[in-house]
Design a protein around this motif. Structure first.
Motif, PDB file in Angstrom:
ATOM      1  N   GLY A   1       0.814  -1.209   0.000  1.00  0.00           N
ATOM      2  CA  GLY A   1       0.000   0.000   0.000  1.00  0.00           C
ATOM      3  C   GLY A   1       0.853   1.267   0.000  1.00  0.00           C
ATOM      4  O   GLY A   1       1.985   1.271   0.467  1.00  0.00           O
TER       5      GLY A   1
ATOM      6  N   TYR B   1      -7.102  -6.060  -0.593  1.00  0.00           N
ATOM      7  CA  TYR B   1      -7.364  -4.691  -0.158  1.00  0.00           C
ATOM      8  C   TYR B   1      -6.815  -3.784  -1.240  1.00  0.00           C
ATOM      9  O   TYR B   1      -5.608  -3.632  -1.390  1.00  0.00           O
ATOM     10  CB  TYR B   1      -6.699  -4.402   1.187  1.00  0.00           C
ATOM     11  CG  TYR B   1      -7.227  -5.240   2.336  1.00  0.00           C
ATOM     12  CD1 TYR B   1      -8.536  -5.717   2.344  1.00  0.00           C
ATOM     13  CD2 TYR B   1      -6.428  -5.537   3.423  1.00  0.00           C
ATOM     14  CE1 TYR B   1      -9.019  -6.481   3.400  1.00  0.00           C
ATOM     15  CE2 TYR B   1      -6.900  -6.296   4.491  1.00  0.00           C
ATOM     16  CZ  TYR B   1      -8.194  -6.763   4.467  1.00  0.00           C
ATOM     17  OH  TYR B   1      -8.676  -7.516   5.516  1.00  0.00           O
TER      18      TYR B   1
ATOM     19  N   SER C   1      -8.271  -0.470  -2.140  1.00  0.00           N
ATOM     20  CA  SER C   1      -8.983   0.805  -2.152  1.00  0.00           C
ATOM     21  C   SER C   1      -8.113   1.901  -2.760  1.00  0.00           C
ATOM     22  O   SER C   1      -6.895   1.787  -2.833  1.00  0.00           O
ATOM     23  CB  SER C   1      -9.391   1.196  -0.727  1.00  0.00           C
ATOM     24  OG  SER C   1      -8.252   1.493   0.046  1.00  0.00           O
ATOM     25  N   ASN C   2      -8.760   2.946  -3.194  1.00  0.00           N
ATOM     26  CA  ASN C   2      -8.079   4.156  -3.659  1.00  0.00           C
ATOM     27  C   ASN C   2      -7.048   3.888  -4.737  1.00  0.00           C
ATOM     28  O   ASN C   2      -5.887   4.268  -4.632  1.00  0.00           O
ATOM     29  CB  ASN C   2      -7.475   4.911  -2.471  1.00  0.00           C
ATOM     30  CG  ASN C   2      -8.555   5.330  -1.498  1.00  0.00           C
ATOM     31  OD1 ASN C   2      -9.317   6.247  -1.754  1.00  0.00           O
ATOM     32  ND2 ASN C   2      -8.668   4.592  -0.399  1.00  0.00           N
TER      33      ASN C   2
ATOM     34  N   SER D   1      -3.674  -0.984  -1.530  1.00  0.00           N
ATOM     35  CA  SER D   1      -4.438   0.260  -1.572  1.00  0.00           C
ATOM     36  C   SER D   1      -3.521   1.460  -1.782  1.00  0.00           C
ATOM     37  O   SER D   1      -2.325   1.401  -1.504  1.00  0.00           O
ATOM     38  CB  SER D   1      -5.222   0.433  -0.265  1.00  0.00           C
ATOM     39  OG  SER D   1      -6.192  -0.582  -0.132  1.00  0.00           O
TER      40      SER D   1
END
Length: 179
Positions: free
Chosen positions: A66, A109, A111-112, A89
């Motif tokens: 991430g 995961y 996201s974004n 993410s």
């Protein structure tokens, strides 16, 4: 990475964390291949642009990348048979090409990032074990959440999902005809 007498050697460790380094890590170089026992590799909050050199990580189950500058998912082939969780993410991923190699992936995961359409999202259906997906902050999620269709449509396209964006998926069982 400096090792002292009291610490386990990096090559023998099951968990390696290289987070928010100064200067930040810019590439995943060949030294990663020495981490044969590593089950969880955390390289979050660096400046990594592409996934590479995972071929020596024969026991890797969790990869945390991430908050980097990763643009695509190529380079995961070497961990396709072992990786169970990918935390990726806050990157720059628009296309999901290459994700299909992760045959044991249970948790994603993501996201974004920049995934925009159902065609790309549909590639997640090629992951037979995927149960937990976080996709908040991608253009496709934002658009369809505004329309009120995100959860229903995402769950319909990924029938094995048990959790979406941190919320358990509750599926209506088909009503049986009463005698």
């Amino acid at each position: 990475m400096q090792e002292s007498e009291n610490e386990a050697k990096a090559s023998e460790a099951t968990e390696i964390k290289l987070l928010s380094l100064i200067p930040p890590i810019e590439k995943m170089d060949a030294s990663l291949s020495t981490l044969a026992n590593c089950e969880k590799l955390s390289l979050s909050t660096n400046c990594i642009e592409k996934i590479a050199n995972l071929n020596g990580l024969k026991n890797l189950k969790i990869l945390s990348l991430g908050r980097n500058n990763i643009k695509n998912l190529t380079g995961l082939e070497a961990v396709g048979e072992t990786l169970e969780e990918l935390w990726i993410s806050y990157n720059c991923i628009e296309k999901l090409k290459g994700i299909n190699v992760l045959k044991k992936l249970k948790v994603l995961y993501m996201s974004n990032n920049f995934v925009k359409d159902w065609g790309e999202f549909g590639k997640l259906a090629e992951l037979p074990c995927l149960q937990d997906l976080v996709f908040v902050g991608n253009p496709i999620e934002e658009k369809h959440t505004a329309d009120g269709t995100w959860r229903d449509e995402a769950c319909r396209r990924l029938p094995n999902l048990k959790k979406l964006d941190g919320i358990p998926v509750i599926r209506q069982e088909a009503e049986e005809d009463e005698p």
